[in-house]
Design an enzyme around this catalytic site. Structure first.
Site, PDB file in Angstrom:
ATOM      1  N   ASP A  26       0.880  -1.168   0.000  1.00 48.23           N
ATOM      2  CA  ASP A  26       0.000   0.000   0.000  1.00 48.23           C
ATOM      3  C   ASP A  26       0.923   1.226   0.000  1.00 48.23           C
ATOM      4  O   ASP A  26       2.123   1.116   0.267  1.00 48.23           O
ATOM      5  CB  ASP A  26      -0.875  -0.058   1.259  1.00 48.23           C
ATOM      6  CG  ASP A  26      -1.630   1.228   1.493  1.00 48.23           C
ATOM      7  OD1 ASP A  26      -2.277   1.721   0.552  1.00 48.23           O
ATOM      8  OD2 ASP A  26      -1.565   1.762   2.627  1.00 48.23           O
ATOM      9  N   ASP A  28      -0.099   5.173   0.977  1.00 49.55           N
ATOM     10  CA  ASP A  28      -0.309   6.142   2.065  1.00 49.55           C
ATOM     11  C   ASP A  28      -0.451   5.436   3.405  1.00 49.55           C
ATOM     12  O   ASP A  28      -1.232   4.496   3.549  1.00 49.55           O
ATOM     13  CB  ASP A  28      -1.583   6.950   1.796  1.00 49.55           C
ATOM     14  CG  ASP A  28      -1.443   7.832   0.576  1.00 49.55           C
ATOM     15  OD1 ASP A  28      -0.879   8.918   0.705  1.00 49.55           O
ATOM     16  OD2 ASP A  28      -1.878   7.406  -0.511  1.00 49.55           O
ATOM     17  N   ASP A 204      -2.169  -0.250   5.802  1.00 53.78           N
ATOM     18  CA  ASP A 204      -2.473   0.364   7.108  1.00 53.78           C
ATOM     19  C   ASP A 204      -3.947   0.605   7.364  1.00 53.78           C
ATOM     20  O   ASP A 204      -4.319   0.948   8.486  1.00 53.78           O
ATOM     21  CB  ASP A 204      -1.771   1.729   7.211  1.00 53.78           C
ATOM     22  CG  ASP A 204      -2.416   2.757   6.298  1.00 53.78           C
ATOM     23  OD1 ASP A 204      -2.471   2.496   5.075  1.00 53.78           O
ATOM     24  OD2 ASP A 204      -2.890   3.783   6.795  1.00 53.78           O
TER      25      ASP A 204
HETATM   26 MG   LIG Z   1      -2.921   3.245   3.237  1.00 57.41          MG
END
Ligand SMILES: [Mg+2]
Length: 257
Positions: A26, A28, A204
């Protein structure tokens, strides 16, 4: 019920061989720290260098799976160009460079955009980010408007079917298609150079959980970056500790070659 993830430090990467691994990341909140505005993020030079080394040792089996458009990722990772699944799986660029995008009803999309843009314009600090097939209402600068944003998205969708709402960190995403990050990961895993390797995915946010489940189905390795309930096997504190671990993975793969 998912078991508690083990600390990432307990994952012994000296036992992992680059020729056996397919690495998906991923962007960000995983590679880049979250910022007030989505255009304010950056990836440290050291991490860009680690990604370059990983791409080489993995023979190209390194891809980004993100909510952002592909072009954003190219800008942040330049000069590095990687396979990318963008907009939570709505668009994808394969390892060979071909791009594909899910079809979207442009008339409905335009109407939704108009409605959400007027809500954002009426509330200073809100940002509507429009992408290929999806739009994201960011309220990081106005956390007091979290509920109002959710209500506005609900109201804006009145009479419009075919859209899917995702709640992320200080952002509500409305997608004009059903593809998920898990679909993107599965699609990469059917193609070279990923096919036949053990998939690894780090993310996240709640939108990464689909991909963690896909990783479990494929007997791969999943890492949750930061706090929150997760189906991932491992967890690390945040972006800094994850970037540090990724650097040591690159070192260990370089040493294995
Ligand atoms: Mg992310």
């Amino acid at each position: 019920m998912a078991a508690t993830p083990a600390p990432l430090t307990s994952l012994d990467h000296t036992g992992l061989r680059p020729e056996d691994m397919a690495v998906f990341l991923d962007f960000d909140g995983t590679l880049a720290d979250l910022a007030e505005r989505p255009d304010q993020v950056s990836v440290p030079g050291e991490t860009l260098h680690a990604l370059q080394r990983l791409k080489r040792s993995l023979d190209g089996a390194l891809a980004i799976i993100t909510g952002r458009p592909i072009d954003d990722i190219d800008k942040f990772l330049a000069p590095l160009v990687l396979p990318v699944a963008g907009v939570h799986g709505l668009e994808r660029r394969r390892a060979g460079g071909e791009r594909m995008a899910a079809p979207v009803d442009q008339e409905k999309f335009g109407l939704l955009r108009e409605r959400l843009q007027s809500f954002a314009d009426a509330n200073p600090g809100l940002l509507l980010e429009v992408k290929q097939g999806s739009m994201a209402l960011h309220y990081r600068q106005r956390p007091d408007l979290a509920e109002a944003c959710a209500a506005a998205v609900g109201a804006a969708l009145t009479g419009l079917d075919g859209f899917h709402v995702l709640h992320g960190k200080m952002v509500i995403e409305v997608k004009g298609g059903t593809a998920t990050k898990a679909d993107a990961l599965a699609a990469f895993m059917r193609e070279e150079p990923f096919r036949g390797r053990v998939p690894f995915f780090a993310g996240d946010d709640v939108t990464d959980e689909d991909a963690f489940h896909e990783i479990a189905r494929l007997s791969g390795i999943s890492i949750k970056v930061g706090r929150g309930t997760t189906a991932a096997l491992f967890r690390t504190d945040g972006t800094a500790s994850f970037r540090h671990w990724l650097g040591s993975l690159a070192d260990s793969f370089d040493a294995a070659k």
